[in-house]
Structure formats: structure tokens, C-alpha cells
Design a protein around this motif. Structure first.
Motif: not given
Length: 147
Positions: A23, A26-27, A29-31, A34, A39-40, A42, A74, A114
Motif C-alpha cells: 500500500r 502503491t501510494s 507511485y499513484d501520487s 496523479d 494509477t500504477i 493501470q 481497469n 515513474w
């Protein structure tokens, strides 16, 4: 349940620790992603499709160890943006999906963010953590998509 059982689970459970680490990463990478509307998960779906080539959605689920509903949700977003295209595979109407030129361009557009997230994740985990994750994944038979 005895207190010692609770303490053992709270203190030693590997599953919860792996989920917490997952988590957190993931957070991170997602940030970073954004601003790209992805999202990571996807991005990895796009990358896996680019590596595997045209395939049924179930193949992507197998490659990335994702539930059918997760792949479907997705893929619908990616289809709506034109990054993935659905093609008919045979007379039975079984669908295959393919990465589009726009999807390849999207992957390229996220690479600076990334790469920054990748560096941050590596710093967070440290060299030993990165090596451990790669070694564990390899030992479990996980290979990069399509390899």
C-alpha cells in the motif's frame, strides 16, 4: 483467543506487513502519476499488454495475478481513453485487447514520474529490500510480463 496469540499475529504476521508495504509503494507511485490520470496498476496493465502483445483480458489477469473484475474495470478505463483497443479474436466473439499507439505514447509520457517514484521506492526499501523483493518474486516463478 489468548493475548499471546493476538501478540503473535500482531507482531509477526508477514501477510499484513507485505500488504502495508504494498500500500505504501502503491501510494507513492499513484501520487507520482496523479497528473497523468493513471494509477500504477493501470500503467503496469499497459506495460504488460505491450510486452505480451494482443491477448484476451484473462491472460493479463494471469500475468499480473489480478482478479477478473480488476482487469475488467481497469481495461474499461484504458479503452475509454483509447490507450487499449478491443479486437475480435474469433467467430465466437472472444475478445482480445491490444495496446494502441496512444497507449505506447502514454507509457512514454509517464516515464519521468515513474522513474522518480522508482527511485523513491528504492530509497525507501534500501538495496537489501529491493534485492529481497526481486529475489522472492523470482523464486516464486514471477517473471516480468511476457518473459
Amino acid at each position: 483467543m489468548s493475548t499471546s496469540s493476538i501478540d503473535e499475529i500482531v507482531g509477526d504476521c508477514l501477510a499484513v506487513r507485505v500488504r502495508l508495504i504494498g500500500r505504501a509503494l502503491t501510494s507513492l507511485y499513484d501520487s507520482a502519476l496523479d497528473g497523468h490520470g493513471l494509477t500504477i496498476a493501470q500503467v503496469n496493465l499497459l506495460a504488460a499488454l505491450g510486452k505480451v502483445g494482443p491477448c484476451p483480458p484473462s491472460r493479463l489477469g494471469d500475468v499480473l495475478q489480478l482478479e477478473r473484475s480488476t482487469v475488467s474495470r481497469n481495461l474499461n478505463l484504458l479503452l475509454n481513453h483509447g490507450w487499449v483497443e478491443a479486437v475480435s479474436a474469433d467467430a465466437k466473439g472472444m475478445r482480445e485487447v491490444v495496446l494502441t499507439a496512444a497507449g505506447r505514447a502514454k507509457i512514454e509520457s509517464v516515464m519521468p514520474e515513474w522513474r522518480q517514484a522508482q527511485r523513491q521506492a528504492a530509497e525507501l526499501l534500501g538495496t537489501a529490500g529491493v534485492n529481497a523483493i526481486q529475489g522472492i518474486a523470482s523464486g516464486m516463478g514471477y517473471a516480468p510480463a511476457g518473459a
